[in-house]
Design a protein around this motif. Sequence first.
Motif, mmCIF file in Angstrom:
data_model
loop_
_atom_site.group_PDB
_atom_site.id
_atom_site.type_symbol
_atom_site.label_atom_id
_atom_site.label_comp_id
_atom_site.label_asym_id
_atom_site.label_seq_id
_atom_site.Cartn_x
_atom_site.Cartn_y
_atom_site.Cartn_z
ATOM 1 N N LEU A 1 0.840 -1.210 0.000
ATOM 2 C CA LEU A 1 0.000 0.000 0.000
ATOM 3 C C LEU A 1 0.869 1.250 0.000
ATOM 4 O O LEU A 1 0.612 2.195 -0.761
ATOM 5 C CB LEU A 1 -0.913 -0.017 1.227
ATOM 6 C CG LEU A 1 -1.821 1.205 1.414
ATOM 7 C CD1 LEU A 1 -2.774 1.349 0.233
ATOM 8 C CD2 LEU A 1 -2.592 1.109 2.724
ATOM 9 N N PHE A 2 1.906 1.267 0.838
ATOM 10 C CA PHE A 2 2.810 2.424 0.897
ATOM 11 C C PHE A 2 3.510 2.635 -0.439
ATOM 12 O O PHE A 2 3.630 3.778 -0.913
ATOM 13 C CB PHE A 2 3.851 2.219 2.004
ATOM 14 C CG PHE A 2 3.274 2.217 3.392
ATOM 15 C CD1 PHE A 2 2.076 2.860 3.667
ATOM 16 C CD2 PHE A 2 3.933 1.579 4.429
ATOM 17 C CE1 PHE A 2 1.534 2.860 4.950
ATOM 18 C CE2 PHE A 2 3.411 1.570 5.712
ATOM 19 C CZ PHE A 2 2.201 2.210 5.981
ATOM 20 N N ASN A 3 3.976 1.560 -1.052
ATOM 21 C CA ASN A 3 4.655 1.670 -2.352
ATOM 22 C C ASN A 3 3.726 2.204 -3.433
ATOM 23 O O ASN A 3 4.137 3.007 -4.285
ATOM 24 C CB ASN A 3 5.211 0.315 -2.780
ATOM 25 C CG ASN A 3 6.478 -0.077 -2.049
ATOM 26 O OD1 ASN A 3 6.841 -1.251 -1.959
ATOM 27 N ND2 ASN A 3 7.196 0.902 -1.489
ATOM 28 N N SER A 4 2.458 1.757 -3.393
ATOM 29 C CA SER A 4 1.499 2.222 -4.401
ATOM 30 C C SER A 4 1.223 3.717 -4.233
ATOM 31 O O SER A 4 1.071 4.444 -5.224
ATOM 32 C CB SER A 4 0.189 1.430 -4.299
ATOM 33 O OG SER A 4 -0.477 1.692 -3.082
ATOM 34 N N ARG A 5 1.188 4.176 -2.988
ATOM 35 C CA ARG A 5 0.974 5.620 -2.741
ATOM 36 C C ARG A 5 2.193 6.423 -3.167
ATOM 37 O O ARG A 5 2.056 7.534 -3.711
ATOM 38 C CB ARG A 5 0.684 5.839 -1.258
ATOM 39 C CG ARG A 5 -0.696 5.331 -0.832
ATOM 40 C CD ARG A 5 -0.895 5.477 0.661
ATOM 41 N NE ARG A 5 -2.244 5.054 1.059
ATOM 42 C CZ ARG A 5 -2.653 4.960 2.320
ATOM 43 N NH1 ARG A 5 -1.813 5.271 3.316
ATOM 44 N NH2 ARG A 5 -3.874 4.570 2.590
ATOM 45 N N GLU A 6 3.396 5.881 -2.895
ATOM 46 C CA GLU A 6 4.619 6.565 -3.320
ATOM 47 C C GLU A 6 4.645 6.695 -4.837
ATOM 48 O O GLU A 6 5.029 7.749 -5.377
ATOM 49 C CB GLU A 6 5.843 5.781 -2.823
ATOM 50 C CG GLU A 6 6.047 5.876 -1.320
ATOM 51 C CD GLU A 6 7.106 4.899 -0.805
ATOM 52 O OE1 GLU A 6 7.675 5.159 0.268
ATOM 53 O OE2 GLU A 6 7.344 3.872 -1.481
ATOM 54 N N LEU A 7 4.231 5.641 -5.533
ATOM 55 C CA LEU A 7 4.178 5.660 -6.988
ATOM 56 C C LEU A 7 3.167 6.685 -7.474
ATOM 57 O O LEU A 7 3.399 7.407 -8.445
ATOM 58 C CB LEU A 7 3.813 4.264 -7.515
ATOM 59 C CG LEU A 7 3.728 4.106 -9.039
ATOM 60 C CD1 LEU A 7 5.094 4.365 -9.679
ATOM 61 C CD2 LEU A 7 3.220 2.712 -9.404
ATOM 62 N N LEU A 8 2.037 6.756 -6.775
ATOM 63 C CA LEU A 8 0.973 7.695 -7.140
ATOM 64 C C LEU A 8 1.456 9.139 -7.070
ATOM 65 O O LEU A 8 1.083 9.970 -7.910
ATOM 66 C CB LEU A 8 -0.232 7.485 -6.214
ATOM 67 C CG LEU A 8 -1.472 8.328 -6.495
ATOM 68 C CD1 LEU A 8 -2.061 7.975 -7.856
ATOM 69 C CD2 LEU A 8 -2.521 8.128 -5.406
ATOM 70 N N PHE A 9 2.317 9.440 -6.084
ATOM 71 C CA PHE A 9 2.795 10.817 -5.904
ATOM 72 C C PHE A 9 4.168 11.041 -6.520
ATOM 73 O O PHE A 9 4.822 12.048 -6.266
ATOM 74 C CB PHE A 9 2.850 11.161 -4.407
ATOM 75 C CG PHE A 9 1.490 11.327 -3.787
ATOM 76 C CD1 PHE A 9 0.757 12.502 -3.977
ATOM 77 C CD2 PHE A 9 0.926 10.307 -3.049
ATOM 78 C CE1 PHE A 9 -0.492 12.654 -3.411
ATOM 79 C CE2 PHE A 9 -0.330 10.453 -2.476
ATOM 80 C CZ PHE A 9 -1.048 11.626 -2.665
ATOM 81 N N ASP B 1 12.243 0.483 -0.254
ATOM 82 C CA ASP B 1 12.580 -0.941 -0.336
ATOM 83 C C ASP B 1 12.167 -1.650 0.962
ATOM 84 O O ASP B 1 12.746 -1.399 2.025
ATOM 85 C CB ASP B 1 14.082 -1.110 -0.561
ATOM 86 C CG ASP B 1 14.477 -2.583 -0.720
ATOM 87 O OD1 ASP B 1 13.572 -3.440 -0.776
ATOM 88 O OD2 ASP B 1 15.689 -2.860 -0.778
ATOM 89 N N TYR B 2 11.155 -2.471 0.863
ATOM 90 C CA TYR B 2 10.714 -3.253 2.017
ATOM 91 C C TYR B 2 11.107 -4.724 1.862
ATOM 92 O O TYR B 2 10.419 -5.626 2.337
ATOM 93 C CB TYR B 2 9.192 -3.157 2.174
ATOM 94 C CG TYR B 2 8.714 -1.781 2.589
ATOM 95 C CD1 TYR B 2 8.982 -1.283 3.850
ATOM 96 C CD2 TYR B 2 7.991 -0.985 1.700
ATOM 97 C CE1 TYR B 2 8.549 -0.015 4.229
ATOM 98 C CE2 TYR B 2 7.550 0.275 2.066
ATOM 99 C CZ TYR B 2 7.833 0.749 3.336
ATOM 100 O OH TYR B 2 7.405 1.994 3.713
#
Length: 293
Positions: A48-56, A62-63
């Motif tokens: 979820l965090f990665n998808s939000r980072e991509l969105l912005f 890296d998890y």
Amino acid sequence: DFDDGIMDMAATIETFHKYADMNQLEEIYENVESVNERLKQAAIQSKLFNSRELLFGKEATDYGMIQQLTKEWEPFSQLWVTAKTWKTESVKWMSGDFNKIDSKALEAWTMASTKTLFKAVKAFEKRDNCQEILGIARQIKDEMDGFVPNVPLIVGLRNPGMAERHWQQVSELVGHEISPQMESFTLEHFIELGMVTHAPAIGDIGDRSGKELNIENQLKGMIAAWEKVYFDCSEPYRTTETYILKGAEEAMVLLDEQIVVTQAMQFSPFNKPFKEEIDEWNDKLVYISQCLD
């Protein structure tokens, strides 16, 4: 907070080899399930965090540590989840009501879990500071390996096709009266009677009983199918005092289908208990077919 949670899980996993007391199985199992859930949620959150980072338009964090922890944790989860199920269910399988055993589920779980424990043992053998927990993994695996020869016996006797004639065959085979009405109808008692040595033959009896049941159910189903078939003879044919038969098309289709099935049954090696009924039913079908023709 999320990163702190990951580091906390890492510390837990790193020291989990210290949990090596079967007397604390319930407590250890609860802790294992807790870590399993935390790892699952961490994986979901990281995506979820990665998808939000991509969105912005930000660089994805890296998890990979979560995947690494999951891999390190896997043998612990494999061992303790399997051990909990084994210690709980094996008591029911051995001394509980044999009629309540789900043989297919037991067989599937046993085969899968012995492979799972084999992997866990191999993983612990390659790790330092895991000698105690390795001993527990080997102990549980040995117990389960010792139980495996009972599985064909259970599957055979729990076949839903087992009828009185089959129990009589089992009784003659093992030299003891065996039936669901016996006082001690448990796997533990069967083992005491030495029935495991006859497991292949008992498995064959159970398999044959299932095939015979299929034939019996097919025969009943064919007979029941005619309850829904009606012939309309209400319209008289001119002044001949005879009537026009309507609805024969549906009957002919059903007849053709059932004649094929019944004749296949006549050649089945498992038709012996119902041979007379099958022949009688086939004669009826052929007679009706000839009349309608």
